[in-house]
Design an enzyme around this catalytic site. Structure first.
Site, PDB file in Angstrom:
ATOM      1  N   ASP A   1     -42.221  17.171 -66.351  1.00  0.00           N
ATOM      2  CA  ASP A   1     -41.022  17.388 -65.788  1.00  0.00           C
ATOM      3  C   ASP A   1     -40.136  17.362 -67.389  1.00  0.00           C
ATOM      4  OD1 ASP A   1     -41.247  17.885 -63.172  1.00  0.00           O
ATOM      5  OD2 ASP A   1     -41.075  15.628 -62.638  1.00  0.00           O
TER       6      ASP A   1
ATOM      7  N   HIS B   1     -42.554  21.350 -65.353  1.00  0.00           N
ATOM      8  CA  HIS B   1     -41.699  21.849 -64.859  1.00  0.00           C
ATOM      9  C   HIS B   1     -40.253  21.883 -65.986  1.00  0.00           C
ATOM     10  CE1 HIS B   1     -39.576  21.003 -60.975  1.00  0.00           C
ATOM     11  NE2 HIS B   1     -39.279  22.074 -61.131  1.00  0.00           N
TER      12      HIS B   1
HETATM   13  C1  DX5 Z   1     -38.065  15.928 -59.013  1.00  0.00           C
HETATM   14  C2  DX5 Z   1     -39.892  16.306 -60.450  1.00  0.00           C
HETATM   15  C3  DX5 Z   1     -40.854  16.122 -59.496  1.00  0.00           C
HETATM   16  C4  DX5 Z   1     -41.043  14.442 -59.524  1.00  0.00           C
HETATM   17  C5  DX5 Z   1     -41.706  14.033 -58.087  1.00  0.00           C
HETATM   18  O1  DX5 Z   1     -37.452  16.474 -60.157  1.00  0.00           O
HETATM   19  O2  DX5 Z   1     -39.049  18.256 -60.014  1.00  0.00           O
HETATM   20  O3  DX5 Z   1     -42.083  16.743 -60.630  1.00  0.00           O
HETATM   21  O4  DX5 Z   1     -41.583  13.885 -60.330  1.00  0.00           O
HETATM   22  O5  DX5 Z   1     -41.952  12.998 -57.691  1.00  0.00           O
HETATM   23  P1  DX5 Z   1     -42.586  12.147 -56.885  1.00  0.00           P
HETATM   24  O6  DX5 Z   1     -43.692  12.578 -56.461  1.00  0.00           O
HETATM   25  O7  DX5 Z   1     -42.614  10.423 -56.941  1.00  0.00           O
HETATM   26  O8  DX5 Z   1     -41.690  12.763 -55.864  1.00  0.00           O
HETATM   27 ZN    ZN Z   2     -41.602  18.946 -60.952  1.00  0.00          ZN
END
Ligand code: DX5
Ligand code: ZN
Length: 209
Positions: A33, A64
Protein backbone atom coordinates in the site's frame (compact mmCIF):
# COMPACT_ATOMS: atom_id res chain seq x y z
CA UNK A 1 -8.43 -17.76 -4.78
CA UNK A 2 -5.33 -15.61 -4.53
CA UNK A 3 -4.43 -14.30 -1.07
CA UNK A 4 -2.47 -11.03 -1.06
CA UNK A 5 -1.20 -10.29 2.46
CA UNK A 6 -0.91 -6.54 3.03
CA UNK A 7 2.39 -5.52 4.60
CA UNK A 8 0.81 -2.33 5.92
CA UNK A 9 0.08 -4.43 9.01
CA UNK A 10 3.57 -5.96 9.20
CA UNK A 11 6.36 -5.14 11.65
CA UNK A 12 8.65 -3.01 9.48
CA UNK A 13 11.59 -3.64 11.79
CA UNK A 14 11.59 -7.28 10.69
CA UNK A 15 9.85 -6.92 7.35
CA UNK A 16 12.04 -9.29 5.32
CA UNK A 17 11.64 -11.98 7.97
CA UNK A 18 7.85 -11.61 7.98
CA UNK A 19 7.76 -11.78 4.17
CA UNK A 20 9.63 -15.09 4.41
CA UNK A 21 6.89 -16.37 6.71
CA UNK A 22 4.29 -15.29 4.15
CA UNK A 23 6.19 -17.28 1.52
CA UNK A 24 6.52 -20.32 3.76
CA UNK A 25 2.76 -20.37 4.30
CA UNK A 26 2.28 -20.69 0.56
CA UNK A 27 1.00 -17.22 -0.39
CA UNK A 28 2.01 -16.08 -3.88
CA UNK A 29 1.18 -12.36 -3.77
CA UNK A 30 2.17 -9.51 -1.48
CA UNK A 31 -0.03 -6.41 -1.22
CA UNK A 32 1.92 -3.16 -0.97
CA UNK A 33 0.00 0.00 0.00
CA UNK A 34 1.50 3.28 -1.18
CA UNK A 35 -0.13 6.38 0.39
CA UNK A 36 0.81 9.99 -0.26
CA UNK A 37 -0.86 12.00 2.52
CA UNK A 38 -2.94 13.71 -0.18
CA UNK A 39 -5.25 11.24 -1.92
CA UNK A 40 -5.57 9.70 1.53
CA UNK A 41 -4.66 11.33 4.82
CA UNK A 42 -2.09 8.73 5.76
CA UNK A 43 1.48 8.37 4.47
CA UNK A 44 2.99 4.90 4.20
CA UNK A 45 6.09 4.16 2.11
CA UNK A 46 7.06 3.86 -1.52
CA UNK A 47 9.94 3.09 -3.87
CA UNK A 48 12.88 2.63 -1.45
CA UNK A 49 11.00 0.07 0.64
CA UNK A 50 9.70 -1.80 -2.42
CA UNK A 51 13.21 -1.87 -3.88
CA UNK A 52 14.68 -3.18 -0.61
CA UNK A 53 12.24 -6.03 -0.12
CA UNK A 54 12.45 -6.99 -3.82
CA UNK A 55 15.87 -8.47 -3.02
CA UNK A 56 14.43 -10.95 -0.54
CA UNK A 57 11.49 -12.48 -2.35
CA UNK A 58 9.99 -13.53 -5.67
CA UNK A 59 6.41 -13.02 -4.46
CA UNK A 60 4.15 -11.14 -6.89
CA UNK A 61 4.30 -7.49 -5.79
CA UNK A 62 0.70 -6.24 -5.93
CA UNK A 63 1.12 -2.49 -5.48
CA UNK A 64 -1.96 -0.46 -4.50
CA UNK A 65 -1.42 3.23 -5.22
CA UNK A 66 -3.49 5.50 -2.99
CA UNK A 67 -1.95 8.63 -4.46
CA UNK A 68 -3.19 11.70 -6.30
CA UNK A 69 -1.07 11.56 -9.45
CA UNK A 70 -0.52 7.88 -10.25
CA UNK A 71 0.74 8.55 -13.77
CA UNK A 72 3.73 10.45 -12.37
CA UNK A 73 4.88 7.43 -10.33
CA UNK A 74 3.98 4.32 -12.31
CA UNK A 75 7.41 3.98 -13.92
CA UNK A 76 9.27 4.52 -10.65
CA UNK A 77 7.04 2.02 -8.85
CA UNK A 78 7.68 -0.55 -11.58
CA UNK A 79 11.41 0.18 -11.57
CA UNK A 80 11.37 -0.48 -7.81
CA UNK A 81 9.90 -3.95 -8.39
CA UNK A 82 6.12 -3.88 -8.84
CA UNK A 83 4.57 -6.79 -10.77
CA UNK A 84 1.09 -5.30 -10.71
CA UNK A 85 0.01 -1.70 -10.25
CA UNK A 86 -3.48 -0.68 -9.15
CA UNK A 87 -4.48 2.98 -9.04
CA UNK A 88 -7.68 4.73 -7.94
CA UNK A 89 -10.25 5.78 -10.50
CA UNK A 90 -11.07 8.78 -8.27
CA UNK A 91 -7.51 10.07 -8.77
CA UNK A 92 -7.44 10.29 -12.57
CA UNK A 93 -9.32 11.87 -15.46
CA UNK A 94 -8.75 9.08 -17.97
CA UNK A 95 -7.93 5.67 -16.44
CA UNK A 96 -6.86 4.30 -19.83
CA UNK A 97 -3.76 6.50 -19.85
CA UNK A 98 -2.47 4.86 -16.66
CA UNK A 99 -3.53 1.38 -17.78
CA UNK A 100 -1.58 1.84 -21.03
CA UNK A 101 1.51 2.95 -19.16
CA UNK A 102 1.39 -0.07 -16.83
CA UNK A 103 0.75 -2.52 -19.65
CA UNK A 104 3.44 -1.08 -21.88
CA UNK A 105 5.82 -2.08 -19.12
CA UNK A 106 4.36 -5.60 -19.16
CA UNK A 107 2.80 -5.40 -15.70
CA UNK A 108 -0.68 -6.30 -14.50
CA UNK A 109 -2.93 -3.22 -14.48
CA UNK A 110 -5.66 -2.71 -11.92
CA UNK A 111 -8.26 -0.04 -11.21
CA UNK A 112 -9.54 0.51 -7.69
CA UNK A 113 -12.71 2.22 -6.51
CA UNK A 114 -13.59 3.47 -3.05
CA UNK A 115 -16.71 2.46 -1.09
CA UNK A 116 -18.64 5.62 -2.03
CA UNK A 117 -17.87 5.33 -5.75
CA UNK A 118 -20.61 3.55 -7.70
CA UNK A 119 -19.71 0.35 -9.53
CA UNK A 120 -20.86 2.01 -12.76
CA UNK A 121 -17.68 4.10 -12.64
CA UNK A 122 -15.49 1.04 -13.25
CA UNK A 123 -17.75 -1.21 -15.34
CA UNK A 124 -16.75 0.46 -18.65
CA UNK A 125 -13.10 -0.54 -18.09
CA UNK A 126 -13.50 -4.26 -17.51
CA UNK A 127 -12.17 -5.09 -20.96
CA UNK A 128 -9.21 -2.73 -20.61
CA UNK A 129 -7.75 -3.91 -17.31
CA UNK A 130 -6.48 -7.10 -15.67
CA UNK A 131 -8.05 -6.52 -12.27
CA UNK A 132 -10.61 -4.37 -10.49
CA UNK A 133 -10.16 -3.68 -6.79
CA UNK A 134 -13.31 -3.06 -4.77
CA UNK A 135 -12.40 -1.23 -1.57
CA UNK A 136 -14.39 -2.55 1.36
CA UNK A 137 -13.13 0.12 3.78
CA UNK A 138 -12.28 3.78 3.19
CA UNK A 139 -8.73 3.73 1.82
CA UNK A 140 -5.94 4.97 4.07
CA UNK A 141 -5.92 2.76 7.16
CA UNK A 142 -5.64 -0.88 8.08
CA UNK A 143 -7.75 -2.49 10.78
CA UNK A 144 -11.14 -1.08 9.74
CA UNK A 145 -14.42 -2.98 9.63
CA UNK A 146 -15.54 -4.66 6.39
CA UNK A 147 -18.41 -2.81 4.68
CA UNK A 148 -20.89 -5.51 3.71
CA UNK A 149 -22.74 -3.05 1.47
CA UNK A 150 -19.91 -3.46 -1.07
CA UNK A 151 -20.91 -7.13 -1.61
CA UNK A 152 -23.58 -6.07 -4.10
CA UNK A 153 -20.97 -4.24 -6.18
CA UNK A 154 -18.74 -7.33 -6.18
CA UNK A 155 -21.68 -9.39 -7.44
CA UNK A 156 -22.40 -6.84 -10.19
CA UNK A 157 -18.75 -6.89 -11.22
CA UNK A 158 -18.59 -10.67 -11.34
CA UNK A 159 -21.77 -10.85 -13.42
CA UNK A 160 -20.37 -8.30 -15.88
CA UNK A 161 -16.80 -9.59 -16.06
CA UNK A 162 -17.19 -13.35 -16.35
CA UNK A 163 -15.67 -16.07 -14.21
CA UNK A 164 -11.90 -15.69 -14.74
CA UNK A 165 -11.51 -11.94 -14.33
CA UNK A 166 -9.56 -10.79 -11.27
CA UNK A 167 -11.78 -9.06 -8.72
CA UNK A 168 -9.83 -7.98 -5.67
CA UNK A 169 -11.29 -7.06 -2.30
CA UNK A 170 -9.31 -4.95 0.17
CA UNK A 171 -10.18 -3.96 3.72
CA UNK A 172 -11.57 -5.64 6.80
CA UNK A 173 -11.18 -9.24 5.65
CA UNK A 174 -11.24 -11.78 8.50
CA UNK A 175 -11.34 -15.55 8.89
CA UNK A 176 -15.02 -15.11 9.73
CA UNK A 177 -16.12 -13.14 6.65
CA UNK A 178 -13.82 -14.48 3.90
CA UNK A 179 -16.34 -17.11 2.77
CA UNK A 180 -19.08 -14.55 2.17
CA UNK A 181 -16.61 -12.39 0.21
CA UNK A 182 -15.59 -15.29 -2.03
CA UNK A 183 -19.23 -16.16 -2.47
CA UNK A 184 -19.99 -12.62 -3.64
CA UNK A 185 -17.47 -13.22 -6.43
CA UNK A 186 -14.08 -11.90 -5.31
CA UNK A 187 -11.06 -14.05 -6.22
CA UNK A 188 -8.13 -11.94 -5.00
CA UNK A 189 -8.27 -11.28 -1.27
CA UNK A 190 -6.15 -8.67 0.50
CA UNK A 191 -5.67 -9.19 4.22
CA UNK A 192 -3.50 -7.10 6.54
CA UNK A 193 -4.43 -7.16 10.19
CA UNK A 194 -5.75 -10.72 10.18
CA UNK A 195 -2.53 -12.03 8.60
CA UNK A 196 0.07 -10.09 10.59
CA UNK A 197 -1.54 -10.25 14.04
CA UNK A 198 -0.19 -13.32 15.84
CA UNK A 199 1.11 -16.35 13.95
CA UNK A 200 1.50 -15.31 10.30
CA UNK A 201 1.83 -18.80 8.85
CA UNK A 202 -1.12 -20.13 10.85
CA UNK A 203 -3.28 -17.14 9.85
CA UNK A 204 -2.52 -17.60 6.15
CA UNK A 205 -3.24 -21.31 6.36
CA UNK A 206 -6.57 -20.60 8.09
CA UNK A 207 -7.57 -18.05 5.44
CA UNK A 208 -6.64 -20.30 2.50
CA UNK A 209 -7.86 -23.61 3.94
C1 DX5 B 1 -6.30 0.24 3.32
C2 DX5 B 1 -5.33 -0.60 2.56
C3 DX5 B 1 -5.42 -2.04 2.87
C4 DX5 B 1 -5.11 -2.41 4.28
C5 DX5 B 1 -5.99 -3.56 4.64
O1 DX5 B 1 -6.34 1.51 2.77
O2 DX5 B 1 -5.55 -0.45 1.16
O3 DX5 B 1 -4.65 -2.80 1.97
O4 DX5 B 1 -3.77 -2.77 4.48
O5 DX5 B 1 -5.83 -3.82 5.97
P1 DX5 B 1 -6.84 -4.70 6.83
O6 DX5 B 1 -6.81 -6.07 6.24
O7 DX5 B 1 -6.28 -4.60 8.18
O8 DX5 B 1 -8.20 -4.05 6.70
ZN1 ZN C 1 -4.57 -1.86 -0.20
Amino acid sequence: MILSPSILAADFGILAEQIKQVERAGAKWLHIDVMDGHFVKNISFAMPVIKSIRKYTDLFFDVHLMISSPLDYIDAIIDAGADGVTFHIEAVDDPRVCVDRIRRRGRLAGISFSPDTPVEAVLPYINDVDMILAMTVYPGLGGQKYMTRVNDKIKRLRAAAGEDFLIQVDGGVTKENIDEILEAGANVIVAGTCVFTGDIERNIKDLTR
